[in-house]
Structures are given as C-alpha cells and as structure tokens.
Design a protein around this motif. Structure first.
Motif, mmCIF file in Angstrom:
data_model
loop_
_atom_site.group_PDB
_atom_site.id
_atom_site.type_symbol
_atom_site.label_atom_id
_atom_site.label_comp_id
_atom_site.label_asym_id
_atom_site.label_seq_id
_atom_site.Cartn_x
_atom_site.Cartn_y
_atom_site.Cartn_z
ATOM 1 N N ALA A 13 5.537 1.404 -1.959
ATOM 2 C CA ALA A 13 5.487 -0.625 -2.482
ATOM 3 C C ALA A 13 4.945 -0.267 -4.006
ATOM 4 O O ALA A 13 4.607 -1.477 -4.519
ATOM 5 C CB ALA A 13 4.515 -1.105 -1.425
ATOM 6 N N GLN A 14 4.015 0.806 -3.634
ATOM 7 C CA GLN A 14 3.280 0.861 -5.248
ATOM 8 C C GLN A 14 3.764 1.413 -5.930
ATOM 9 O O GLN A 14 3.016 1.295 -7.165
ATOM 10 C CB GLN A 14 1.980 1.220 -4.626
ATOM 11 C CG GLN A 14 0.400 0.096 -3.566
ATOM 12 C CD GLN A 14 -0.808 1.178 -3.633
ATOM 13 O OE1 GLN A 14 -0.814 2.585 -2.871
ATOM 14 N NE2 GLN A 14 -1.381 0.097 -2.409
ATOM 15 N N VAL B 206 10.020 -5.557 -3.963
ATOM 16 C CA VAL B 206 10.160 -4.389 -3.981
ATOM 17 C C VAL B 206 11.583 -3.523 -4.330
ATOM 18 O O VAL B 206 11.663 -3.802 -2.906
ATOM 19 C CB VAL B 206 8.834 -3.581 -3.402
ATOM 20 C CG1 VAL B 206 8.725 -1.979 -3.374
ATOM 21 C CG2 VAL B 206 7.642 -4.196 -3.331
ATOM 22 N N LYS C 51 5.480 2.546 -9.749
ATOM 23 C CA LYS C 51 6.564 2.016 -10.408
ATOM 24 C C LYS C 51 7.326 2.599 -11.336
ATOM 25 O O LYS C 51 7.721 2.451 -12.229
ATOM 26 C CB LYS C 51 4.910 1.211 -11.784
ATOM 27 C CG LYS C 51 3.498 0.384 -10.634
ATOM 28 C CD LYS C 51 3.196 0.293 -12.110
ATOM 29 C CE LYS C 51 1.953 -1.287 -11.493
ATOM 30 N NZ LYS C 51 2.394 -2.239 -10.384
ATOM 31 N N MET D 266 -3.106 -2.542 1.613
ATOM 32 C CA MET D 266 -1.933 -2.719 0.847
ATOM 33 C C MET D 266 -2.139 -4.567 0.059
ATOM 34 O O MET D 266 -2.508 -4.733 1.098
ATOM 35 C CB MET D 266 -0.592 -2.242 0.994
ATOM 36 C CG MET D 266 0.150 -2.538 0.024
ATOM 37 S SD MET D 266 2.067 -2.084 1.037
ATOM 38 C CE MET D 266 2.579 -3.585 0.871
ATOM 39 N N LYS D 267 -2.446 -4.456 -1.463
ATOM 40 C CA LYS D 267 -2.095 -5.857 -1.529
ATOM 41 C C LYS D 267 -0.769 -6.467 -1.822
ATOM 42 O O LYS D 267 0.406 -5.397 -0.839
ATOM 43 C CB LYS D 267 -2.668 -6.267 -3.062
ATOM 44 C CG LYS D 267 -4.285 -5.534 -3.057
ATOM 45 C CD LYS D 267 -4.376 -6.102 -5.011
ATOM 46 C CE LYS D 267 -6.172 -5.185 -4.436
ATOM 47 N NZ LYS D 267 -6.079 -5.472 -6.808
ATOM 48 N N PRO D 268 -0.032 -8.051 -0.966
ATOM 49 C CA PRO D 268 1.121 -8.106 -1.655
ATOM 50 C C PRO D 268 1.786 -7.967 -2.829
ATOM 51 O O PRO D 268 1.342 -7.740 -4.078
ATOM 52 C CB PRO D 268 0.598 -9.577 -1.455
ATOM 53 C CG PRO D 268 -0.725 -9.715 -1.114
ATOM 54 C CD PRO D 268 -1.471 -9.055 -1.201
ATOM 55 N N LYS D 269 2.793 -7.426 -2.368
ATOM 56 C CA LYS D 269 3.366 -6.526 -3.488
ATOM 57 C C LYS D 269 5.092 -7.592 -3.930
ATOM 58 O O LYS D 269 5.615 -7.975 -4.805
ATOM 59 C CB LYS D 269 4.241 -5.351 -3.689
ATOM 60 C CG LYS D 269 2.769 -4.588 -3.594
ATOM 61 C CD LYS D 269 1.644 -4.098 -4.147
ATOM 62 C CE LYS D 269 0.987 -3.286 -4.826
ATOM 63 N NZ LYS D 269 0.415 -2.945 -5.863
ATOM 64 N N ALA E 25 4.859 -6.418 1.609
ATOM 65 C CA ALA E 25 6.170 -6.726 0.372
ATOM 66 C C ALA E 25 7.809 -6.661 1.519
ATOM 67 O O ALA E 25 7.519 -6.352 2.433
ATOM 68 C CB ALA E 25 6.363 -5.149 0.470
ATOM 69 N N MET F 68 5.041 -14.941 -2.497
ATOM 70 C CA MET F 68 5.620 -13.464 -3.408
ATOM 71 C C MET F 68 6.870 -14.475 -3.798
ATOM 72 O O MET F 68 7.353 -15.080 -3.911
ATOM 73 C CB MET F 68 6.595 -13.229 -1.614
ATOM 74 C CG MET F 68 7.348 -11.798 -2.270
ATOM 75 S SD MET F 68 8.468 -12.076 -0.575
ATOM 76 C CE MET F 68 9.277 -13.227 -0.564
#
Length: 503
Positions: free
Chosen positions: A406-407, A370, A409, A364-367, A91, A2
């Motif tokens: 989280a994803q 957020v 934009k 979910m990939k690391p974010k 996240a 992170m």
C-alpha cells in the motif's frame, strides 16, 4: 477520505500498471511461480508481545462477488457504503488477486498463505464431498498460527475446505465455528414471510430451495450441533455471530482472529423484501436480487465495524475484505459490461481479480485506491508481521506485506501465476498469458490496450509470451499430483470471449 474516481477512469489507470514487489516487502520470493517449497520447517517460536499491543484480525470473505460490484473503486451500480468505510480508512487495492478462480481452492490459499496446488489442493470440493478432500493437516491455517500467540479464534459462515473431522474448523485452530461445510446452501426457508426467492436460468438440476441438504446444514461447535434457524436469513445470522464474538473477546481483553466467510452473494438468490425493494430501478429481477444480497451483506459488515468502534477496537484491528473469486456467469446476474465482471471457474482476469480492501489504522494511514498488485497469499504474512514483529516469517509462505504494498511508490513487476490443469494463466505488468493444454491453445494479451482479452498478440510479442509461458511451465512442473480428481472442463462464453471452465 478515499479519493473517488470514475470506474472507467480507474479501469484505464489500473490496466496500465506494472507489477513488482512492494518496496520494503520481505526479502523472500514474491513470485507464485517459484519451485515448490521444501517441506515446511518446524515453526520458529514467536517472540511474546503484550496482549494490548497485538492487533485484532478480521478477515471478511464474500462469495462469488465480482470486481465491479462494490462502490469502493468509484462505481455506482452497486452501493456498498460500509465496504467503502474500510477503503476510506485504509486501501482499496484495484489489482487484488486470489489463488484460484473457484471457492474451495481459493479459500485453501487464503487460509494457508500458500498456493494450494503446491500441496495437492488443485480442484474444487463438490457439494457431495469428494472422498478424503480437504485442507491437508500438514498445512497450518491462519488460526493455527495465531492460537499459540494467545489469540481467540472464530470462524463464521462458509467453510468448504473439508467436511471430515480432521478438516473441521475446531480441529484446524478455531475455538468456535458457526456455519456450513459445503460450497452452497439455502439462505432461508422460502416460505418465510418477507423473503424474495428469485429463480435463475441455471437453476435446473440444482438442489431444491425447501431444505438445507447434507453439508449445507448449518451447524456449530466442536460437536457439530445442528442449528434450527431456517426461518432466519443466513447473512444476518453470520453477522450476529461475528458481532457477538467480538463483544465477548473484548470483555475478556483477548486479541482475536475472526474469519467471517459470508456465502453472499452466491447462488441461490434469496434476500429480504426490504432490501429487494431498495433496488426497484433494476428491472432484471435476477440482477436486482444479486445487488440486494450484496447490500444486505454490506449492512452486516457495517454492524461488525460499528461493534469494533463501540468497543474501542477499531484502531488496533486489521480488517481485510475480499471475494473468493469472480462472478459466475451462468446464472445471469454478473456485470458482463465490465471486462472483469465475470469469470468464476475460468482464468480470464475476471476469474481471479477481485475486490480487495484493507485497513489497519494503527499501522497504516489511509491510502485510497492503490494500484499495486496484491494477493490473498499476502494476508497471513501481513498478520504475522504485525502480531510477532521480532520473529522471522515461516519460509514456506509465499506472500508479501500488504502494508508495504500500500505504501510502495515504485513500479510493480510482480509475477502472478495461476493454474488448475489443464488451464493456466500468468501475468506481469500489462502482459497476460492464458493457455489451455488440452485445447492446445495459448494467447497473449496486453491488458493496458485490451482489458477484455480478446486479441492474441503473441506473434508480435514473442519475448513476453515465451517468458510468461516459461513461468507457467516452471509452476506446473513443480506441483505434486492432485489429492482428488478433476471433475470436468467445458467451453463457456463470457462477455463474448470463448474460454475454458475448470471444475
């Protein structure tokens, strides 16, 4: 890993956010201010999934933990390396909110995915137990929605949404329960060797430390069997039961939902000496004990995460960590140097803005950090979407998908509305209204310019003030009568700001 950013930089960034529905979120109302839903429809039968495909679910709830009192957002005052593990694999939502600024009401919202005022759960349940007070049986809990899908369910720690049999955890979808039913209890016998018990300025009139009283007694199972563990630190006991539950569920190869509701770092201030000694650089013994209690809880979270990894379950386990509300200023341990460091019982930003971490490695990939706004209302829809992706979500749920948030934009224009009459708040973008109907007071703040909420700018920004007050009116007018009474209101000063406390 992170991204790490200084707390002051995060504050400046987070304050500039716009709030909007996450792209890809379910096409349902995102606002907490929509008119009250019609009576819940009969649950739609869920599509069956192979057990191996269904995610395990772990919801970890802290008690009275302030927004700045974790290190996942870049702060250094309170190191929480195991909470950081959750954030690093998922996240850290910097704009995470709960449905109320007080324990019981907030928990009712988390467990049902609905604003609790919509079903009359408007005020807190006092420690003596308001007659008939509890989570209405008409409202389904997360556990009641997951059991028909084949989940093994367990609740460990603080309950505080009703003590009568109809509200008891094993009658609300949980196969197992270990914990207590009240809003607070003593962690350990203060005469136990190696325990530090620290008095605060607000201890007068509180129950004595010498025993656990009434609904503060630790019990377990459907039979409410009293547990004789007063010589063991309760934070560790809660962790032990959560770890054991995961272990047994893994052996049975059954998907599980574990609700781990720590009472740390809620009053009373008690912690093992070994943890207290780690923070000798903190001169105030009250703040030092509070920080040590957080560290002890963080270590418990680490043990739970370790068990998931040992059992090969981490990838397919959805982990959520948050606090039930902000830090209570009256005891003297909150970080009042931060605008969101305190606010329990109030509708300042620090009352409902909380640490909020989420990870689901398989989904979910690391974010990292957020900035999209999320709510405890989002937890249940996110779980159901992953557990039964072919089935529509129950239409009475009010939240959004945490993964989509989280994803996202795009800009965030999510409208957030809170209220326990006579006090309300609403927020959209940087604009935030606070109002008290019994004081006859209304104020508009721009959090990007004034995160402390000290300067009322409503006169120069009438359109924003009118829009947010209209959202509050719509919310308030849609609500039924509270199921039990308001206990009290009073004036309180937090970080130099005079505001109203609702209990």
């Amino acid at each position: 890993m992170m991204a790490r950013i200084p707390l002051c930089a995060l504050l400046a960034t987070a304050s500039l956010l716009l709030y909007a529905p996450a792209s890809g979120a379910p096409a349902r109302p995102a606002s907490n201010a929509r008119p009250m839903a019609s009576p819940p429809a009969t649950a739609t039968p869920r599509a069956s999934m192979p057990r191996a495909s269904m995610p395990n679910v772990l919801v970890i709830l802290a008690d009275d933990l302030g927004w700045p009192d974790v290190s996942a957002y870049g702060g250094r005052d309170v190191p929480t390396p195991n909470l950081d593990r959750i954030a690093a694999s998922g996240a850290a939502f910097s704009s995470g909110y709960v449905t109320a600024s007080v324990c019981a009401v907030s928990r009712a919202g988390l467990l049902t995915g609905r604003m609790p005022m919509r079903f009359g759960f408007t005020y807190n349940i006092n420690d003596e137990g308001d007659a008939g007070a509890g989570l209405p049986v008409s409202e389904k809990t997360i556990a009641e929605r997951l059991k028909p899908l084949g989940y093994r369910t367990g609740a460990f720690g603080k309950w505080h949404v009703g003590s009568e049999d109809r509200f008891y955890p094993t009658n609300r979808g949980f196969d197992e329960f270990f914990g207590f039913l009240a809003g607070e209890t003593v962690y350990v016998d203060p005469k136990t060797p190696g325990i530090v018990t620290t008095p605060t300025k607000a201890d007068a009139g509180k129950p004595p430390f010498e025993q656990r009283l009434r609904n503060g007694v630790v019990i377990e199972g459907a039979g409410r069997h009293r547990v004789d563990n007063f010589n063991r630190y309760l934070t560790d006991e809660i962790t032990d039961h959560a770890v054991d539950f995961i272990d047994r569920s893994a052996k049975q190869k059954q998907p599980f939902f574990s609700y781990v509701a720590y009472n740390a770092p809620h009053w009373p201030l008690q912690v093992p000496q070994a943890w207290y000694d780690r923070f000798a650089h903190i001169k105030d013994p009250v703040r030092r004990t509070y920080v040590a209690m957080i560290a002890a809880m963080d270590a418990g979270v680490g043990r739970i995460l370790d068990k998931l990894e040992q059992r090969g379950l981490r990838e397919n386990t959805m982990v959520v960590f948050l606090s039930d509300n902000g830090c209570p200023v009256q005891f003297g341990f909150c970080n009042e140097a931060h605008p969101w460091g305190a606010g329990k019982f109030t509708y300042l930003e620090g009352g409902v803005r909380v640490p909020f971490l989420f990870a689901y490695p398989r989904g979910m990939k690391p974010k990292g950090v957020v900035d999209q706004s999320v709510s405890s209302l989002d937890i249940l829809p996110t779980i159901l979407k992953a557990a039964a992706p072919e089935s529509p979500l129950p239409r009475e749920l009010e939240g959004q998908d945490l993964i989509a948030s989280a994803q996202s934009k795009g800009p965030d224009q999510r409208l957030m509305v809170w209220g326990q009459a006579p006090v309300y708040a609403a927020k959209q973008g940087p604009w935030r209204v606070w109002r008290s109907d019994d004081w006859g007071s209304r104020a508009l703040h721009n959090l990007a310019q004034d995160p402390w909420e000290k300067t009322d700018i409503s006169a120069a920004n009438r359109q924003h003030s009118d829009r947010l007050n209209a959202a509050i009116d719509q919310f308030a007018q849609s609500l039924p009568q509270p199921l039990w009474k308001l206990h009290s209101t009073r004036k309180v000063v937090i970080g130099g700001r005079e505001t109203e406390w609702v209990y």
